[in-house]
Write a protein that holds these residues in place. Structure first.
Motif, PDB file in Angstrom:
ATOM      1  N   LEU A 183      43.663  37.508  32.828  1.00 38.54           N
ATOM      2  CA  LEU A 183      43.503  38.178  34.115  1.00 38.54           C
ATOM      3  C   LEU A 183      44.864  38.552  34.683  1.00 38.54           C
ATOM      4  CD1 LEU A 183      40.785  35.912  35.793  1.00 38.54           C
ATOM      5  CD2 LEU A 183      40.449  38.123  34.690  1.00 38.54           C
ATOM      6  N   GLN A 184      44.934  39.719  35.258  1.00 35.40           N
ATOM      7  CA  GLN A 184      46.177  40.147  35.903  1.00 35.40           C
ATOM      8  C   GLN A 184      46.347  39.416  37.228  1.00 35.40           C
ATOM      9  OE1 GLN A 184      46.096  44.398  36.331  1.00 35.40           O
ATOM     10  NE2 GLN A 184      46.292  44.803  34.139  1.00 35.40           N
ATOM     11  N   LEU A 185      47.621  39.067  37.524  1.00 33.17           N
ATOM     12  CA  LEU A 185      47.947  38.383  38.766  1.00 33.17           C
ATOM     13  C   LEU A 185      48.851  39.248  39.626  1.00 33.17           C
ATOM     14  CD1 LEU A 185      48.733  34.738  37.506  1.00 33.17           C
ATOM     15  CD2 LEU A 185      46.559  35.643  38.336  1.00 33.17           C
ATOM     16  N   GLU A 186      48.738  39.091  40.917  1.00 34.38           N
ATOM     17  CA  GLU A 186      49.647  39.714  41.875  1.00 34.38           C
ATOM     18  C   GLU A 186      50.076  38.638  42.869  1.00 34.38           C
ATOM     19  OE1 GLU A 186      47.771  42.988  43.790  1.00 34.38           O
ATOM     20  OE2 GLU A 186      47.656  44.226  41.972  1.00 34.38           O
ATOM     21  N   ASN A 187      51.372  38.342  42.887  1.00 34.75           N
ATOM     22  CA  ASN A 187      51.889  37.295  43.769  1.00 34.75           C
ATOM     23  C   ASN A 187      51.148  35.975  43.579  1.00 34.75           C
ATOM     24  OD1 ASN A 187      53.719  39.142  45.015  1.00 34.75           O
ATOM     25  ND2 ASN A 187      52.059  39.874  46.335  1.00 34.75           N
ATOM     26  N   ASN A 188      50.939  35.634  42.316  1.00 39.16           N
ATOM     27  CA  ASN A 188      50.273  34.375  41.937  1.00 39.16           C
ATOM     28  C   ASN A 188      48.806  34.308  42.373  1.00 39.16           C
ATOM     29  OD1 ASN A 188      52.557  33.182  40.659  1.00 39.16           O
ATOM     30  ND2 ASN A 188      53.393  32.676  42.667  1.00 39.16           N
ATOM     31  N   LYS A 189      48.205  35.438  42.658  1.00 39.08           N
ATOM     32  CA  LYS A 189      46.785  35.514  42.974  1.00 39.08           C
ATOM     33  C   LYS A 189      46.114  36.451  41.985  1.00 39.08           C
ATOM     34  CE  LYS A 189      48.059  36.894  47.008  1.00 39.08           C
ATOM     35  NZ  LYS A 189      48.129  37.413  48.389  1.00 39.08           N
ATOM     36  N   ILE A 190      44.824  36.218  41.722  1.00 40.84           N
ATOM     37  CA  ILE A 190      44.102  37.079  40.786  1.00 40.84           C
ATOM     38  C   ILE A 190      43.936  38.460  41.404  1.00 40.84           C
ATOM     39  CG2 ILE A 190      41.924  37.437  39.570  1.00 40.84           C
ATOM     40  CD1 ILE A 190      41.614  34.401  39.450  1.00 40.84           C
ATOM     41  N   ALA A 191      44.366  39.469  40.685  1.00 41.81           N
ATOM     42  CA  ALA A 191      44.306  40.841  41.189  1.00 41.81           C
ATOM     43  C   ALA A 191      42.865  41.337  41.140  1.00 41.81           C
ATOM     44  CB  ALA A 191      45.207  41.754  40.354  1.00 41.81           C
ATOM     45  N   ALA A 192      42.313  41.603  42.325  1.00 41.63           N
ATOM     46  CA  ALA A 192      40.941  42.113  42.419  1.00 41.63           C
ATOM     47  C   ALA A 192      40.828  42.933  43.687  1.00 41.63           C
ATOM     48  CB  ALA A 192      39.931  40.969  42.428  1.00 41.63           C
ATOM     49  N   ASP A 193      40.167  44.066  43.581  1.00 41.11           N
ATOM     50  CA  ASP A 193      40.019  44.970  44.720  1.00 41.11           C
ATOM     51  C   ASP A 193      39.184  44.324  45.808  1.00 41.11           C
ATOM     52  OD1 ASP A 193      38.487  47.296  46.186  1.00 41.11           O
ATOM     53  OD2 ASP A 193      40.282  48.182  45.308  1.00 41.11           O
ATOM     54  N   GLU A 194      39.593  44.470  47.069  1.00 38.76           N
ATOM     55  CA  GLU A 194      38.869  43.825  48.169  1.00 38.76           C
ATOM     56  C   GLU A 194      37.543  44.496  48.499  1.00 38.76           C
ATOM     57  OE1 GLU A 194      41.289  46.100  51.760  1.00 38.76           O
ATOM     58  OE2 GLU A 194      41.182  43.925  51.683  1.00 38.76           O
ATOM     59  N   HIS A 195      37.253  45.626  47.861  1.00 41.65           N
ATOM     60  CA  HIS A 195      35.987  46.316  48.112  1.00 41.65           C
ATOM     61  C   HIS A 195      34.905  45.919  47.110  1.00 41.65           C
ATOM     62  CE1 HIS A 195      37.931  48.709  51.156  1.00 41.65           C
ATOM     63  NE2 HIS A 195      38.846  49.107  50.300  1.00 41.65           N
ATOM     64  N   ASP A 196      35.279  45.769  45.838  1.00 45.58           N
ATOM     65  CA  ASP A 196      34.266  45.396  44.843  1.00 45.58           C
ATOM     66  C   ASP A 196      34.618  44.106  44.101  1.00 45.58           C
ATOM     67  OD1 ASP A 196      36.251  46.136  43.024  1.00 45.58           O
ATOM     68  OD2 ASP A 196      35.316  48.056  42.541  1.00 45.58           O
ATOM     69  N   TYR A 197      35.814  43.538  44.339  1.00 46.00           N
ATOM     70  CA  TYR A 197      36.232  42.247  43.797  1.00 46.00           C
ATOM     71  C   TYR A 197      36.317  42.225  42.272  1.00 46.00           C
ATOM     72  CZ  TYR A 197      35.533  40.735  48.573  1.00 46.00           C
ATOM     73  OH  TYR A 197      35.629  40.621  49.933  1.00 46.00           O
ATOM     74  N   LYS A 198      36.436  43.402  41.658  1.00 47.79           N
ATOM     75  CA  LYS A 198      36.546  43.478  40.209  1.00 47.79           C
ATOM     76  C   LYS A 198      37.969  43.175  39.761  1.00 47.79           C
ATOM     77  CE  LYS A 198      32.841  46.870  39.471  1.00 47.79           C
ATOM     78  NZ  LYS A 198      32.514  48.226  38.989  1.00 47.79           N
TER      79      LYS A 198
END
Length: 486
Positions: A427-442
């Motif tokens: 899974l891709q991370l952004e700032n140590n968080k899982i990168a997922a769109d806030e609209h569909d959470y994919k």
């Protein structure tokens, strides 16, 4: 609305609590719901504002304005005022899957955003919410959300904290077959293993888990996804996968002497203590009994450590806060609709003051080094006092302070998700968080969604519930469409 001019006729009441000294002898919940009459009186204070900021739910940086899940607060305040508790419960459950959790541990941004808080005490929204749900359980109104029709789709949820539990509750009620994987002994995440029992009675968590199991949710505990079961196995078995593992990587303070066994993470301490209380482990490896304890970090987790150390029988405990002490009083609320920036005693600090006659927090203090001897035993910590005075007026002796300590607990926040599962799932991370769109959470993986602290970082239970509800909708849509077109 509530009673005409009710906010002028009645003062805000606090929930009843056990005696400060007596409650230190046990780990039982210290706070109690309103009686129905008091709840009705507090509901009378609601003004039914033209714009109810209490339910707006907007994020402003790290702050929150109103209720993120959009609770119908003025409506159920009015229903409680009228004594219609069953209808109030129905309205409450339309937006909140677990009001017994938020009613106990949410810091209530809704109250900070109450229009009354501009120049007075806000409506006791959190207390009313808790009273509604406690009354519902006592009256037998709360029943399993069993679906009318069961679908063929299977959905896996990794993590049984508030986000994972919410997603499971929603998806199961829509007919999906839901399996919730949890690496700990029992479900609940930090609701069970991170929040002390005196703050959130574990019977409250158990009660909700039992309802969900009765409705058809399957909890699979003591299984670590990515280690005990692979991504490929889940991908083969499930139509959608939701990652809701939280942000449990604790922030370290790597100073001279950090290698000492007497310097531990706050959450590890709390988790072991809770596990020991409920006979899940024989004895904790981290204990505050008969020790001088220093808690580094001024937040809620640090306060929980103070409360736990007191009940263990520590010799003393200090909680170090690098920020200055807030003023005792501020005219009006210049920060509205955000939280009023004034000094307050948390439950743990009030307990310490009741037992020892002084407040356990030290303000404007920055830890500089751990004092550790040659065999690794901790003697204390060296700190620097952060002063706003000109440096020419402050001597080095004024700036330095030594604290004796046998145990240091680090409570300075979380850095993000632990790395094992994201690596296993690629899974891709952004700032140590899982990168997922806030609209569909994919996420970047076709079938995988992420929500809660794992996606947004450390946050409130109410935000986890919001994201759990929203990720459930996305996973539901994906799983159904995938079945139709596959």
């Amino acid at each position: 609305m509530g009673e005409f001019k009710g906010f002028m006729n009645y003062r805000r009441k606090a929930l009843a609590e056990e005696d400060l000294k007596e409650r230190l002898s046990n780990y039982e919940a210290f706070q109690h719901r309103f009686c129905n009459e008091d709840a009705s009186e507090q509901g009378a204070r609601c003004m039914e504002c033209g714009t109810p900021f209490c339910q707006t739910g907007v994020g402003v940086g790290k702050e929150t304005v109103g209720c993120p899940i959009g609770n119908y607060i003025p409506e159920w305040n009015d229903l409680v005022y009228k004594g219609q508790f069953k209808e109030a419960y129905r309205r409450l459950m339309e937006t909140n899957n677990f009001p017994e959790f938020t009613g106990n541990v949410c810091p209530a941004p809704c109250e900070s955003s109450c229009v009354l808080s501009i120049n007075s005490d806000p409506v006791a929204i959190k207390g009313i919410e808790r009273t509604i749900i406690d009354e519902a359980f006592e009256q037998g109104w709360v029943e399993p959300r069993t679906p009318n029709h069961r679908l063929e789709t299977r959905i896996a949820i990794i993590g049984s904290g508030p986000a994972g539990m919410t997603a499971a509750d929603e998806l199961n009620s829509w007919g999906h077959n839901v399996d919730v994987y949890e690496r700990d002994f029992k479900p609940g995440g930090l609701l069970r293993y991170g929040i002390p029992n005196m703050k959130l009675d574990k019977a409250v968590v158990e009660r909700r888990v039992e309802l969900m199991e009765a409705a058809g949710v399957n909890f699979i505990c003591d299984v670590e996804v990515g280690k005990d079961i692979s991504y490929e196995e889940l991908d083969e078995k499930y139509d959608a996968i939701i990652v809701a593992t939280g942000a449990r990587k604790q922030r370290d303070l790597k100073l001279e002497g950090r290698q000492s066994k007497d310097i531990q993470f706050a959450m590890d301490y709390l988790t072991e203590q809770i596990q020991h209380q409920f006979d899940e482990i024989d004895a904790p490896s981290i204990t505050a009994k008969d020790k001088h304890v220093i808690v580094i970090g001024g937040g809620d987790t640090g306060a929980d450590c103070v409360a736990m150390a007191l009940r263990e029988g520590c010799k003393s405990v200090f909680q170090l806060n690098k920020y200055d002490r807030l003023p005792d009083k501020v005219d009006g609320n210049p920060f509205w609709p955000l939280q009023k920036q004034v000094f307050k005693l948390d439950y743990a600090h009030a307990e310490y003051e009741g037992a020892f006659g002084q407040e356990p927090r030290a303000y404007g203090v920055q830890t500089m080094a751990y004092d550790v001897d040659l065999v690794g035993d901790l003697n204390g910590i060296q700190t620097q006092v952060l002063s706003q005075q000109p440096l020419t007026d402050v001597t080095m002796e004024d700036q330095e302070r030594y604290f004796k300590a046998d145990l240091v607990l680090l409570s300075i926040g979380f850095e993000g998700v632990e790395s094992a599962l994201p690596k296993a799932f690629q899974l891709q991370l952004e700032n140590n968080k899982i990168a997922a769109d806030e609209h569909d959470y994919k996420t970047n993986r076709r079938k995988v969604f992420a929500a809660g602290d794992a996606r947004r970082g450390q946050s409130l239970v109410v935000w986890a519930i919001k994201e759990g509800r929203e990720v459930a909708r996305s996973a539901h849509k994906f799983a159904v469409q995938n079945r139709i077109y596959s």
